[in-house]
Write an enzyme that holds these catalytic residues in place. Structure first.
Site, mmCIF file in Angstrom:
data_model
loop_
_atom_site.group_PDB
_atom_site.id
_atom_site.type_symbol
_atom_site.label_atom_id
_atom_site.label_comp_id
_atom_site.label_asym_id
_atom_site.label_seq_id
_atom_site.Cartn_x
_atom_site.Cartn_y
_atom_site.Cartn_z
ATOM 1 N N HIS C 132 -73.997 -13.358 -52.117
ATOM 2 C CA HIS C 132 -73.870 -14.794 -51.827
ATOM 3 C C HIS C 132 -72.585 -15.295 -52.496
ATOM 4 C CE1 HIS C 132 -74.902 -19.114 -52.119
ATOM 5 N NE2 HIS C 132 -75.797 -18.899 -51.186
ATOM 6 N N ASP C 210 -78.679 -11.720 -59.258
ATOM 7 C CA ASP C 210 -78.918 -13.011 -58.612
ATOM 8 C C ASP C 210 -80.295 -12.924 -57.949
ATOM 9 O OD1 ASP C 210 -79.116 -15.122 -56.891
ATOM 10 O OD2 ASP C 210 -77.252 -14.702 -55.800
ATOM 11 N N GLN C 213 -83.068 -15.707 -54.459
ATOM 12 C CA GLN C 213 -83.819 -15.565 -53.220
ATOM 13 C C GLN C 213 -85.071 -14.710 -53.407
ATOM 14 O OE1 GLN C 213 -84.232 -17.231 -50.108
ATOM 15 N NE2 GLN C 213 -82.035 -17.310 -50.488
ATOM 16 N N LYS C 236 -85.662 -23.639 -54.546
ATOM 17 C CA LYS C 236 -86.157 -22.690 -53.542
ATOM 18 C C LYS C 236 -87.596 -22.268 -53.833
ATOM 19 C CE LYS C 236 -81.619 -20.547 -52.815
ATOM 20 N NZ LYS C 236 -80.992 -21.180 -51.648
ATOM 21 N N CYS C 375 -73.349 -18.825 -46.642
ATOM 22 C CA CYS C 375 -72.597 -18.537 -47.878
ATOM 23 C C CYS C 375 -72.437 -17.039 -48.104
ATOM 24 C CB CYS C 375 -73.247 -19.191 -49.095
ATOM 25 S SG CYS C 375 -73.182 -20.973 -49.049
HETATM 26 C C1 LIG Z 1 -78.952 -15.209 -52.925
HETATM 27 C C2 LIG Z 1 -78.565 -16.583 -53.361
HETATM 28 N N1 LIG Z 1 -77.803 -16.722 -54.472
HETATM 29 C C3 LIG Z 1 -77.434 -17.935 -54.926
HETATM 30 C C4 LIG Z 1 -77.788 -19.079 -54.268
HETATM 31 C C5 LIG Z 1 -77.297 -20.388 -54.792
HETATM 32 O O1 LIG Z 1 -78.228 -21.005 -55.606
HETATM 33 P P1 LIG Z 1 -78.281 -22.579 -55.796
HETATM 34 O O2 LIG Z 1 -78.846 -23.141 -54.545
HETATM 35 O O3 LIG Z 1 -79.191 -22.739 -56.938
HETATM 36 O O4 LIG Z 1 -76.915 -23.079 -56.056
HETATM 37 C C6 LIG Z 1 -78.583 -18.980 -53.121
HETATM 38 C C7 LIG Z 1 -79.020 -20.151 -52.361
HETATM 39 O O5 LIG Z 1 -78.302 -21.042 -52.004
HETATM 40 C C8 LIG Z 1 -78.962 -17.706 -52.671
HETATM 41 O O6 LIG Z 1 -79.699 -17.570 -51.567
#
Ligand SMILES: Cc1ncc(COP(=O)(O)O)c(C=O)c1O
Ligand SMILES: Cc1ncc(COP(=O)(O)O)c(C=O)c1O
Lengths: 417, 144, 417, 144
Positions: C132, C210, C213, C236, C375
C-alpha cells in the site's frame, strides 16, 4: 444541528448555555463540577456530539475516492469542515487549511517539513520564554538536528515579552524562524504577534503562530496577524479530540517537502518516481480524522452562533473577578499581567503548599483546576517555581465556580497551611 | 468527608508535617537523589548499613507535594533493619499499602519517588538491581 | 457497554449483527446499502458510538496530568484502551503500544524516526510489489533522503510474493528494512510475513508489518509474526477515524529518536537540554486522540465478543461465493490468488468498462464498491491496469449483498458493454 | 430511474460511445496530453488555429471512464470557432452545464480533464494563462 441556547445579545446566558453540556449533569458529592480547566481541554456541547453521531450513522464511508453516495456524503462533510475552518480563521483559501491531530502536530509539521530543509549552522530560530513545549521542543529538536541556534525572547516580571531583546537576537545570525503563541496557556498573556510577524519578515524569517489557546476564546484572523503559519486545536474549542489544523501560506506550503507520506497526499507512485498531490492534500497522509473534522466544524458553528466576542467579554469579566478575589488573599501570589492584558487564565501559588496538594483538596470540593508546569517548564524556571495552580474559564464558566474556588482555597490553607 | 479524604488528612498530613527520619545521615554509606519533573518533587535519600547489607539507618530530605514527602517518610520506617537485596525487589504494593489511599497514575509517581531513589542508592553501593523505570533512558536533545 | 447481538457459536448471526449498525437503517431508493467497501473503512456499531458518547459526557478532561476526578477517569479510559489494544495484538507489554492517527502515521513514524537515523548509502530497503502507498512511499521517501536503495519483492501472476527473489535482493547491499503488509488491500493475498521476518532478521534487518487490512478480520499476534513493528488502524475495525496504533519492540523503540515533540513525550525541558519520557509516551506528542482510543477499545471489545475466528470464517464463505459467481461470468476477470489463500477482498475487471463507470452504475443499484488503484499503483502497473473494481466484506456482509452485486454487474454490462 | 441516471444513460453514454471530433488532427498547431492518475483517465487534445487565435478544429483521443471521455467529446464541440484567449479563461461551469449531471468531487476531476489538457495546449502555443491546478507543482521523489 439543534439551535444553540443562546442569543446574539451582548451578554451570555451562561446558565442556559450550560444545559448544552451534558457533563454538568454529572454530580460529584451531589454537586456539578466547577470545571476550571478549560485551558487544558474544553467540555463538549450536545450539538457537537449529535453531529458526529449523525455523521457516523448516515454519512459514513472513507473520504475522497469513493464514487458511491455514502462516500460522497462523507467527502462533502469533510471538505465542508475544511471550508468552515478556513472561514473561522479568515484564511484566503481553504486549500491552505491542513487538518492535523492537534496543534502539536501542526507545529511539528512546520518544524520537520520546513525546518529540516531550510535551517543550518549560522541560522537562528527564535522562540519565546513562555512558549508551550509543543512549539518549544520541536524547534529545539530541529535546531539540534540542523545545527541552527536556538534562542528565546525573554519576558519581564509581569510575563510580557521584552521586544527590545529582538535586536540582540538578530545579531546572533540569520533569523529564519520566529515562533510564538498568541495567548500563553500558563499566564494568559496576549502576545504582540502582529509586531513579531513584522519583525520576522524584516529579517527574512517565517512567523509561526501557536493559536491553540487563542482560537477558542477570541477570533483569530490569519491575515490580520500577518503570520505565515497558524496552528489551532479542536479539543480546546468544544470540538472532539484527535483534530487540529494548520493554516499556512500557499507559496510556502507548495515549496515545502511533505510530512508523512501515503494516501491522498500522493498524485502518482512509481518504483522510481512519485509525485505529490496539490494542497491541502499534500500534507494529509493516510485516512484523515474526518469524522473529527466534521465535529470540529460543528464546534466552530456552535461558537459562531454564540459569538466569539460575547465569549471573550464573558471570560474577561470572570478573570477580573478572579484576580480581584485572589489578589486580596495574602497567602496567594498571582503570576502574569494585569487582567486587561490577559485571556481567561489565572496561574497562582499558594504559599508553602504544593500545587498538587492544592488541586487534590480542591477536587474534594468539586473544583477542577490544573496543577503542574502546564508544558511550559522554561517559563516555570523563569518564575522560580516547579509548578503552579491554574484556573481557566470558558463560555460555560459561572461566577459560582469562582466562589467555590476561593472557598476551596481557604480549606486548602486550613488543612495544609 | 470520604474515607479517602479522611486518611489523607490524618495519615498523609501527619507524615508530611512531621516527617520521620528527616535529615541526611552524616556519615552515610549510600546516597542518591531524584526528581519527578512533572511536578517538581525532589527527594534525596541517604543510607547507613550495619552487618552485611542490612539497612541500619536511613534519612531523607526533599520538597514537593504531601504525597511524595509523606510516602518517603513512611518508606524510611519500612526499610530499616531489612537488607539491600530485599528492598531492591520490594514490591511497590508494600509501600502503597502503607500509604493506604487509592492513587491516580499522576499521584502514583509522587508516592513512588522515594522508593525509586532509595533503590538507586542501593544499586550504587551494593550493585542490587535497578528498577526498570530508572534504568531506561529514552534519549535527549542537548544543544551546545 | 450493551451486549453485542451475537453468540460465540461458530456461525455469525449476521442478520442480528446488522441491527448493531445504524447505517443499514438508511435507505437508498428504498433499499439498504449493499456495503461492499469495508476494506476502505468499516461501518460502526452502536456499541462503539455509545461508548464514545458516554466518555465525552461523563469522563472527559485532558489526560495524564490532571489530579481531579474527571481527569482521572479520562486517563483511566485512555490507558485502559492501551491495555485493550496490547491484548488485542498479544503485545508483551502495553508500553510497546503507541497510539497514532492511522496505520499510515504508524508506518511513517518508523520510517522517519528509525529510518532517518539508521539508513544510508549501501543500505537496502525492501518492500513488496503489492505494498500500500502508506508503506511504500514513506520508505521510498526516506530512502531518497538517506541515499539507501529501494527494492521490491515481485509477485507472481496470482499476486503471491516470489520469495526466491530474496537472495538477489540481499546481494544488492545491506538489507536494513523489510516492509510488507500481512493482507493485501487490493488482492486479499495473505502474505507469508513470518517467513519474511525470519529472513529479515537473518540479514540484520528490521521487519515492519502493515496489518491495517489484517487486524479487522483475523487475529494478529505480534509475537507469533516475529515482527519488530506492526501497524493497525481503527477505522477499518469498527472503530472511529483518527486512531491507529503502532506496536514496536521495546529495545528498538527505546533506542529510537522521537517523532513529533511536545506534551507527554517530554520528561523535562530546558533551554539547553531536553529529555524524553519513557515508553509509550515518548512517541505520543501533544494531546492524543484519546476519546478515539476509547472508541477503538470499544470496537476491539465488540469484535472480541463476536470472535475474530467466526468473522474470518464468515468472510471466507462470502469470498468463496463471490469468486464462484464472478468467475462464471465470461466478461469478468478476477485478480489475485484462489479463495483459500485470500481474505475477504475481490478485485476484478469488467471487460472494456472503466471501474469508475462500474461503481457509478452499481451505486444506482445501492451497491457500494470501490473503483480505483486502491493506493497500490505499483501493483496496478504490474497487473497492467489503471484501476480495478473491488468488493470487500465484513462481519455485517450478507449473501444478499453479493447477489445484488452480481445483478448490478449485469446492468453495467447492459448499459456500457 | 432518477433524472441523473437518465441523463447519464442518454447524454453521457451517447458521447462516450460515439465521441465527436475523435482522432488527432494531422497536421496540428498545438497538442497536449494529460492524465488523472487517480483513476488512470488519459486524454490527448490536438488543435488547429484559423485566423489569429481562433480554434478552427480540434480532435482528441483518450481512454478512461465514460465521464472523462464524454466530457472531452462535448468540449470539442463547445470550443470550435472561439479564440484561445476565450477558452483559456472558460469557466469550468460552462462545460459542466453541458455535461448536465451533478458530479461528486471525484468525478469532477474526470469531467475536467479534457479542458485542462486543452488549456495546456493553448498555453504552449499561444502563451495563454494556465489554470492553477496545472501550473502548481507540489514536489516529487525521484530515485536514481
Ligand atoms: C494495507 C493497508 N495499509 C495501510 C492503509 C492505510 O491506513 P490508514 O487508513 O489508517 O491511513 C490501508 C488502508 O487505507 C491499507 O489497506
Ligand atoms: C499554547 C498551547 N500550544 C499548544 C498546545 C498543544 O496543543 P494540543 O493539545 O493540540 O496538542 C496547547 C495545549 O495543550 C497550548 O495551550
Amino acid at each position: 444541528m439543534d439551535r444553540v441556547s443562546a442569543t446574539t445579545s451582548h451578554v451570555l446566558d451562561t446558565h442556559r448555555l450550560r444545559a448544552d453540556f451534558p457533563v454538568f449533569e454529572e454530580l460529584f458529592d451531589g454537586k456539578p463540577v466547577a470545571y476550571l480547566d478549560s485551558a487544558s481541554s474544553s467540555q463538549k456541547p450536545r450539538q457537537v456530539l449529535d453531529r458526529m453521531r449523525a455523521f457516523y450513522e448516515h454519512e459514513y464511508a472513507n473520504v475522497h475516492r469513493g464514487v458511491y453516495r455514502l462516500a460522497e456524503r462523507a467527502t462533502e462533510g469533510f471538505e465542508g469542515a475544511r471550508r468552515t475552518t478556513a472561514a473561522f480563521l479568515n484564511a484566503p483559501s481553504e486549500k491552505e487549511v491542513v487538518f492535523t491531530r492537534s496543534a502539536t502536530e501542526a507545529l511539528n509539521l512546520v518544524a520537520y517539513a520546513w525546518g529540516l530543509d531550510n535551517l543550518g549552522p549560522g541560522d537562528v530560530v527564535v522562540i519565546t520564554e513562555l512558549e508551550h513545549h509543543a512549539s518549544f521542543v520541536p524547534w529545539q529538536y530541529i535546531a539540534h538536528r540542523t545545527g541552527a541556534s536556538f534562542r528565546h525572547i525573554p519576558i519581564d516580571d509581569r510575563g510580557e515579552l521584552q521586544l527590545d531583546a529582538l535586536d540582540g537576537l538578530a545579531r546572533e545570525g540569520d533569523v529564519k524562524v520566529v515562533a510564538s503563541n498568541l495567548v500563553s496557556n500558563t499566564l494568559g498573556t496576549i502576545n504582540p504577534v502582529e509586531r513579531l510577524a513584522e519583525w520576522a519578515h524584516g529579517q527574512g524569517a517565517i512567523m509561526v503562530v501557536d493559536a491553540a489557546q487563542a482560537a477558542p476564546h477570541r477570533s483569530v484572523d490569519v491575515q490580520a496577524l500577518g503570520a505565515d503559519f497558524v496552528a489551532i486545536t479542536g479539543h480546546k474549542l468544544c470540538g472532539p479530540t484527535g483534530i487540529g489544523a494548520l493554516w499556512g501560506r500557499k507559496e510556502i506550503l507548495e515549496a515545502m517537502s511533505p510530512f508523512n507520506l501515503g494516501g491522498e497526499m500522493i498524485r502518482s507512485v512509481g518504483l522510481q518516481k512519485t509525485t505529490f498531490n496539490e494542497l491541502p492534500h499534500k500534507f494529509e497522509a493516510g485516512t484523515p480524522a474526518f469524522a473529527e473534522a466534521v465535529g470540529l466544524a460543528a464546534a466552530m458553528d456552535y461558537l459562531g452562533e454564540i459569538g466569539l466576542e460575547a465569549i471573550e467579554r464573558h471570560e474577561h469579566a470572570l478573570v477580573e473577578q478572579a484576580m480581584g478575589a485572589l489578589e486580596e488573599i495574602p497567602w496567594i501570589r498571582v503570576f502574569g499581567p494585569p487582567a486587561d492584558r490577559r485571556a481567561g487564565i489565572v496561574s497562582f501559588e499558594v504559599e508553602g503548599i504544593h500545587p498538587h496538594d492544592v488541586a487534590q483538596i480542591l477536587d474534594w470540593e468539586g473544583v477542577a483546576v490544573r496543577a503542574g508546569h502546564h508544558c511550559t517548564q522554561p517559563l516555570m524556571t523563569r518564575l522560580g517555581v516547579a509548578a503552579t495552580t491554574r484556573a481557566s474559564f470558558y463560555l460555560y464558566s459561572v461566577p459560582e465556580d469562582l466562589e467555590r474556588l476561593v472557598a476551596g482555597l481557604y480549606k486548602v490553607k486550613a488543612s495544609l497551611g | 468527608m470520604s474515607e479517602f479524604e479522611q486518611m489523607y488528612r490524618e495519615v498523609i498530613l501527619d507524615h508530611y508535617k512531621s516527617p520521620r527520619n528527616h535529615g541526611l545521615l552524616e556519615p552515610h554509606d549510600a546516597i542518591a537523589e531524584g526528581e519527578n519533573p512533572l511536578c517538581g518533587d525532589e527527594v534525596t535519600v541517604s543510607v547507613r548499613f550495619g552487618e552485611g547489607d542490612v539497612i541500619e539507618d536511613v534519612g531523607f530530605e526533599g520538597r514537593g507535594c504531601a504525597i511524595s514527602q509523606a510516602a518517603t517518610s513512611m518508606l524510611t520506617d519500612l526499610v530499616k533493619g531489612r537488607t539491600a537485596q530485599e528492598i531492591s525487589v520490594l514490591p511497590k504494593e508494600e509501600l502503597l499499602d502503607e500509604v493506604g489511599i487509592p492513587l491516580s497514575p499522576v499521584r502514583l509517581k509522587c508516592a513512588l519517588l522515594g522508593l525509586g531513589v532509595l533503590k538507586v542508592a542501593l544499586h550504587r553501593t551494593k550493585g542490587t538491581p535497578l528498577p526498570e523505570e530508572w534504568s531506561a533512558s529514552s534519549g535527549e536533545i542537548t544543544l551546545s
